[in-house]
Design an enzyme around this catalytic site. Structure first.
Site, PDB file in Angstrom:
ATOM      1  N   ARG A 127      42.210  56.902  19.624  1.00 33.88           N
ATOM      2  CA  ARG A 127      41.916  57.494  20.954  1.00 33.88           C
ATOM      3  C   ARG A 127      40.844  56.737  21.741  1.00 33.88           C
ATOM      4  NH1 ARG A 127      42.085  62.651  18.080  1.00 33.88           N
ATOM      5  NH2 ARG A 127      44.233  63.373  18.152  1.00 33.88           N
ATOM      6  N   LYS A 149      42.731  47.561  34.098  1.00 38.06           N
ATOM      7  CA  LYS A 149      44.179  47.808  33.982  1.00 38.06           C
ATOM      8  C   LYS A 149      44.658  47.150  32.699  1.00 38.06           C
ATOM      9  CE  LYS A 149      45.846  48.381  38.714  1.00 38.06           C
ATOM     10  NZ  LYS A 149      46.683  47.794  39.775  1.00 38.06           N
ATOM     11  N   GLU A 191      46.171  34.195  42.486  1.00 40.25           N
ATOM     12  CA  GLU A 191      45.392  35.445  42.580  1.00 40.25           C
ATOM     13  C   GLU A 191      44.121  35.215  43.410  1.00 40.25           C
ATOM     14  OE1 GLU A 191      46.781  38.177  41.657  1.00 40.25           O
ATOM     15  OE2 GLU A 191      47.817  37.965  39.722  1.00 40.25           O
ATOM     16  N   LYS A 233      36.882  41.801  43.675  1.00 32.44           N
ATOM     17  CA  LYS A 233      37.579  42.725  42.764  1.00 32.44           C
ATOM     18  C   LYS A 233      36.641  43.834  42.304  1.00 32.44           C
ATOM     19  CE  LYS A 233      40.909  43.661  39.454  1.00 32.44           C
ATOM     20  NZ  LYS A 233      42.051  43.241  38.685  1.00 32.44           N
ATOM     21  N   GLU A 243      43.434  53.436  41.814  1.00 37.77           N
ATOM     22  CA  GLU A 243      44.432  53.135  42.845  1.00 37.77           C
ATOM     23  C   GLU A 243      44.997  54.389  43.506  1.00 37.77           C
ATOM     24  OE1 GLU A 243      46.619  49.490  41.652  1.00 37.77           O
ATOM     25  OE2 GLU A 243      48.317  50.465  42.590  1.00 37.77           O
ATOM     26  N   ARG A 250      42.712  49.876  46.090  1.00 33.60           N
ATOM     27  CA  ARG A 250      43.053  48.905  45.051  1.00 33.60           C
ATOM     28  C   ARG A 250      44.501  48.429  45.154  1.00 33.60           C
ATOM     29  NH1 ARG A 250      41.399  49.094  38.623  1.00 33.60           N
ATOM     30  NH2 ARG A 250      42.365  47.090  38.132  1.00 33.60           N
ATOM     31  N   ASN A 254      47.629  44.340  45.091  1.00 33.30           N
ATOM     32  CA  ASN A 254      49.001  44.073  44.633  1.00 33.30           C
ATOM     33  C   ASN A 254      49.803  43.271  45.649  1.00 33.30           C
ATOM     34  OD1 ASN A 254      49.371  45.238  42.020  1.00 33.30           O
ATOM     35  ND2 ASN A 254      48.970  47.203  42.984  1.00 33.30           N
ATOM     36  N   HIS A 257      52.863  41.285  44.669  1.00 32.42           N
ATOM     37  CA  HIS A 257      53.299  41.721  43.336  1.00 32.42           C
ATOM     38  C   HIS A 257      54.591  42.534  43.359  1.00 32.42           C
ATOM     39  CE1 HIS A 257      49.314  40.311  42.440  1.00 32.42           C
ATOM     40  NE2 HIS A 257      49.421  40.594  41.164  1.00 32.42           N
ATOM     41  N   HIS A 261      56.670  40.870  40.770  1.00 40.03           N
ATOM     42  CA  HIS A 261      57.035  41.503  39.495  1.00 40.03           C
ATOM     43  C   HIS A 261      58.557  41.553  39.342  1.00 40.03           C
ATOM     44  CE1 HIS A 261      53.027  43.863  38.689  1.00 40.03           C
ATOM     45  NE2 HIS A 261      52.958  42.587  38.354  1.00 40.03           N
ATOM     46  N   HIS A 274      53.280  34.400  35.995  1.00 42.60           N
ATOM     47  CA  HIS A 274      52.896  35.522  36.854  1.00 42.60           C
ATOM     48  C   HIS A 274      52.380  35.022  38.216  1.00 42.60           C
ATOM     49  CE1 HIS A 274      51.424  39.476  37.941  1.00 42.60           C
ATOM     50  NE2 HIS A 274      50.231  38.961  38.184  1.00 42.60           N
TER      51      HIS A 274
HETATM   52  P1  NAD Z   1      48.653  34.016  29.676  1.00 38.96           P
HETATM   53  O1  NAD Z   1      47.746  35.022  29.114  1.00 38.96           O
HETATM   54  O2  NAD Z   1      50.053  33.960  29.178  1.00 38.96           O
HETATM   55  O3  NAD Z   1      47.984  32.577  29.481  1.00 38.96           O
HETATM   56  C1  NAD Z   1      48.666  31.465  29.960  1.00 38.96           C
HETATM   57  C2  NAD Z   1      48.848  30.373  28.897  1.00 38.96           C
HETATM   58  O4  NAD Z   1      47.653  29.625  28.797  1.00 38.96           O
HETATM   59  C3  NAD Z   1      49.158  30.868  27.511  1.00 38.96           C
HETATM   60  O5  NAD Z   1      50.033  29.970  26.876  1.00 38.96           O
HETATM   61  C4  NAD Z   1      47.795  30.824  26.837  1.00 38.96           C
HETATM   62  O6  NAD Z   1      47.874  30.702  25.425  1.00 38.96           O
HETATM   63  C5  NAD Z   1      47.207  29.579  27.445  1.00 38.96           C
HETATM   64  N1  NAD Z   1      45.762  29.518  27.520  1.00 38.96           N
HETATM   65  C6  NAD Z   1      44.907  30.529  27.791  1.00 38.96           C
HETATM   66  N2  NAD Z   1      43.676  30.054  27.918  1.00 38.96           N
HETATM   67  C7  NAD Z   1      43.730  28.734  27.692  1.00 38.96           C
HETATM   68  C8  NAD Z   1      42.764  27.704  27.682  1.00 38.96           C
HETATM   69  N3  NAD Z   1      41.494  27.929  27.991  1.00 38.96           N
HETATM   70  N4  NAD Z   1      43.167  26.453  27.369  1.00 38.96           N
HETATM   71  C9  NAD Z   1      44.474  26.191  27.101  1.00 38.96           C
HETATM   72  N5  NAD Z   1      45.438  27.122  27.123  1.00 38.96           N
HETATM   73  C10 NAD Z   1      45.065  28.378  27.429  1.00 38.96           C
HETATM   74  O7  NAD Z   1      48.767  34.153  31.268  1.00 38.96           O
HETATM   75  P2  NAD Z   1      47.715  34.543  32.399  1.00 38.96           P
HETATM   76  O8  NAD Z   1      48.187  33.855  33.604  1.00 38.96           O
HETATM   77  O9  NAD Z   1      46.324  34.360  31.971  1.00 38.96           O
HETATM   78  O10 NAD Z   1      47.931  36.116  32.570  1.00 38.96           O
HETATM   79  C11 NAD Z   1      49.141  36.641  33.047  1.00 38.96           C
HETATM   80  C12 NAD Z   1      49.206  38.098  32.668  1.00 38.96           C
HETATM   81  O11 NAD Z   1      48.123  38.803  33.276  1.00 38.96           O
HETATM   82  C13 NAD Z   1      50.471  38.786  33.109  1.00 38.96           C
HETATM   83  O12 NAD Z   1      50.985  39.536  32.032  1.00 38.96           O
HETATM   84  C14 NAD Z   1      50.019  39.711  34.213  1.00 38.96           C
HETATM   85  O13 NAD Z   1      50.814  40.857  34.314  1.00 38.96           O
HETATM   86  C15 NAD Z   1      48.616  40.028  33.785  1.00 38.96           C
HETATM   87  N6  NAD Z   1      47.726  40.463  34.872  1.00 38.96           N
HETATM   88  C16 NAD Z   1      47.009  41.589  34.676  1.00 38.96           C
HETATM   89  C17 NAD Z   1      46.122  42.022  35.641  1.00 38.96           C
HETATM   90  C18 NAD Z   1      45.269  43.224  35.394  1.00 38.96           C
HETATM   91  O14 NAD Z   1      44.606  43.681  36.308  1.00 38.96           O
HETATM   92  N7  NAD Z   1      45.229  43.742  34.190  1.00 38.96           N
HETATM   93  C19 NAD Z   1      45.972  41.282  36.824  1.00 38.96           C
HETATM   94  C20 NAD Z   1      46.723  40.120  37.002  1.00 38.96           C
HETATM   95  C21 NAD Z   1      47.603  39.719  36.013  1.00 38.96           C
HETATM   96  N1  GLY Z   2      45.593  42.938  39.744  1.00 32.11           N
HETATM   97  C1  GLY Z   2      45.566  44.083  40.564  1.00 32.11           C
HETATM   98  C2  GLY Z   2      44.610  45.114  40.130  1.00 32.11           C
HETATM   99  O1  GLY Z   2      43.875  44.944  39.178  1.00 32.11           O
HETATM  100  O2  GLY Z   2      44.550  46.165  40.697  1.00 32.11           O
END
Ligand code: NAD
Ligand code: GLY
Length: 371
Positions: A127, A149, A191, A233, A243, A250, A254, A257, A261, A274
Site C-alpha cells: 500500500r 504520474k 517535451e 512543471k 489534473e 496540468r 498533455n 499527447h 499516444h 514517446h
Molecule cells: P526510456 O525510459 O525507454 O529510455 C530510453 C532509452 O534510453 C532506453 O533504452 C534506456 O535504457 C536508455 N537510457 C536511459 N538513460 C540512458 C543513459 N543515460 N545513457 C544511455 N542510455 C540510456 O524512455 P524515456 O524517453 O526516458 O521515457 C518515455 C516514457 O516516459 C514513456 O513510457 C512515457 O509514457 C513516459 N512519460 C511519463 C511522464 C510522466 O509524467 N510520468 C511524462 C512523460 C513521459
Molecule cells: N507529462 C504530463 C504530466 O505530467 O502531467
C-alpha cells in the site's frame, strides 16, 4: 533559499507534506549522501534495466553499500514494450522474495519507462513505500520524474493503469545524458518544446534562439533548458497535482499527447519513441487549431519549424483514421464520450477543447500528410 554548488540547482515541488526537492547538476550520482539523507531505513531496491545497471547502477550500488545501505538491484528488460504487468510483477516478486518491508525505499534509475513502472510499484507495494527518482534520459529529467504520474501501459492504451504517487526526491545527474543515444536525446527535446509552446512564450523564443546549441548538447544551454522545464512543471503540478483544474491546469502539459499516444499505441510500443510521437502530435494539434481558426499561420509555422529543427517528425506515420480515433477516444482526459484536445492558441498559450467532433477530427486526419 538553497546554497547550491556552482553547477547545481535545487528546485522544489510544493505539495504540503508531500513536497520534495529536484536536484539538477553534474556528478550528483557520485555523492551517495544525497540519497542516504532521504532514506528512513538503510535498505533500498534499485530498479533499473539491463542496459543501465552496468552503466550507472553498479557504481551507485557500490557507493550506497559502502555507506552502510543494503541494496537489492532489480534489472528489468529495456524498452517501452516492457512497461507492462510482467515487468511490474518482476519488481513485486523480487521485493517479496527478499522480504522487503514498508521502509524499503524504491529507487528508479533510468528513463521514463523505469520511472513510471517503479513509481507504480512503490505506490502499490504494501500500500505504498518510499520512492526516489534518478532520471537518466532528457525526457525523464525534464518531465516524467517530476509530478508523480506513475503507470504501466495496456495493449489498448498508453499509461492506462497507474496512480498519482510523488517521490521523496528527484536527482537529475546531467552527466548521465552524455551516454544517451541521439534519438533518445531528441525525443526528450519534444517535451522541452512542449513547455514553451503550451505555456511559456519567452521560453519558446529562447528555444528558437538556442536550438542549435541544444542539438549539440551544449552544457550551458542544456542546463538552462532542464532547469526551466522543471520550474514550469513544478509550478503546474503544485497548482493542479491531479489534473482536475477547470481552466486546463496540468492537462495542458498533455499538448501533443492525445494524437501522440494514439500514434504510439497504434504502431506498437517502442516503434516510435514517446517524444517523437509527441513532437508529431504537437504539430497535428497546431494544425488542427489553425484549421479551427484559433492559431495564426505564423505561429503554426514557428511551432513546426522548431520541432523540425530538433530533428523530430512533423508528419504522421500511416495509420488508418478509424484506428487513430479509437485510441484517441480512450484518452484519459476524455469526458462524457468527447475527445478533449489540447490546442495551442498562440505561442505560449493553449487550451483544453472538448467541442471538436469526431467527424471533424477524422476529416482532419484523413487530410493530414503521412510520412
Ligand atoms: P526510456 O525510459 O525507454 O529510455 C530510453 C532509452 O534510453 C532506453 O533504452 C534506456 O535504457 C536508455 N537510457 C536511459 N538513460 C540512458 C543513459 N543515460 N545513457 C544511455 N542510455 C540510456 O524512455 P524515456 O524517453 O526516458 O521515457 C518515455 C516514457 O516516459 C514513456 O513510457 C512515457 O509514457 C513516459 N512519460 C511519463 C511522464 C510522466 O509524467 N510520468 C511524462 C512523460 C513521459
Ligand atoms: N507529462 C504530463 C504530466 O505530467 O502531467
Amino acid at each position: 533559499m538553497s546554497h547550491d554548488a556552482p553547477n547545481r540547482t535545487t528546485l522544489h515541488v510544493s505539495l504540503g507534506q508531500r513536497s520534495y526537492p529536484i536536484l539538477i547538476g553534474g556528478s550528483l550520482l557520485s555523492d551517495p549522501a544525497i540519497v542516504v539523507g532521504h532514506l528512513s531505513a538503510p535498505r533500498v531496491a534499485l530498479v533499473t534495466n539491463e542496459k543501465l545497471y552496468p552503466l550507472y547502477g553498479e557504481a551507485l550500488s557500490g557507493l550506497l553499500r559502502r555507506s552502510g545501505i543494503q541494496v537489492l538491484p532489480i534489472c528489468l528488460p529495456d524498452g517501452e514494450q516492457f512497461k507492462d504487468w510482467p515487468a511490474l510483477n518482476q519488481i513485486f516478486d523480487a521485493l517479496l522474495e527478499h522480504a522487503c518491508d514498508r521502509k524499503t525505499t524504491l529507487i528508479a534509475l533510468g528513463g521514463g519507462v523505469i520511472g513510471d513502472i517503479t513509481g507504480f510499484a512503490a505506490a502499490t507495494y504494501q500500500r505504498g513505500v518510499p520512492f526516489i527518482q534518478i532520471p537518466t534520459t532528457l525526457l525523464a529529467q525534464v518531465d516524467s520524474s517530476v509530478g508523480g504520474k506513475t503507470a504501466i501501459n495496456h495493449t489498448r492504451g498508453k499509461n492506462m493503469i497507474g496512480a498519482f504517487y510523488q517521490p521523496l526526491l528527484v536527482l537529475a545527474d546531467t552527466d548521465t545524458l552524455k551516454s544517451l543515444p541521439a534519438r533518445e536525446y531528441r525525443s526528450g527535446l519534444a517535451e522541452v518544446i512542449k513547455y514553451g509552446l503550451a505555456l511559456d512564450a519567452q521560453f519558446f523564443d529562447w528555444l528558437e534562439a538556442n536550438i542549435d546549441a541544444l542539438n549539440v548538447r551544449n552544457p550551458t544551454a542544456l542546463a538552462y533548458a532542464i532547469k526551466r522545464s522543471c520550474e514550469i512543471k513544478a509550478q503546474v503540478v503544485a497548482e493542479d497535482e491531479r489534473e482536475t483544474a477547470k481552466d486546463g491546469g496540468r492537462a495542458l502539459l498533455n499538448l501533443g499527447h492525445t494524437f501522440g499516444h494514439a500514434v504510439e499505441t497504434a504502431l506498437g510500443y517502442g516503434v516510435w519513441l514517446h517524444g517523437e510521437a509527441v513532437g508529431c502530435g504537437m504539430v497535428l494539434a497546431a494544425q488542427m487549431s489553425n484549421q479551427l481558426g484559433m492559431l495564426e499561420a505564423s505561429s503554426l509555422s514557428r511551432a513546426t519549424e522548431l520541432i523540425k529543427a530538433a530533428g523530430l517528425p512533423i508528419a504522421m506515420p500511416s495509420i488508418a483514421t478509424d484506428v487513430m480515433l479509437e485510441y484517441m477516444g480512450r484518452d484519459k482526459k476524455n469526458e462524457g464520450g468527447n475527445i478533449r484536445l489540447i490546442l495551442p492558441t498562440e505561442i505560449g498559450k493553449s487550451i483544453v477543447d472538448a467541442t471538436v467532433s469526431r467527424a471533424r477530427i477524422g476529416a482532419f486526419l484523413d487530410a493530414a500528410p503521412a510520412v
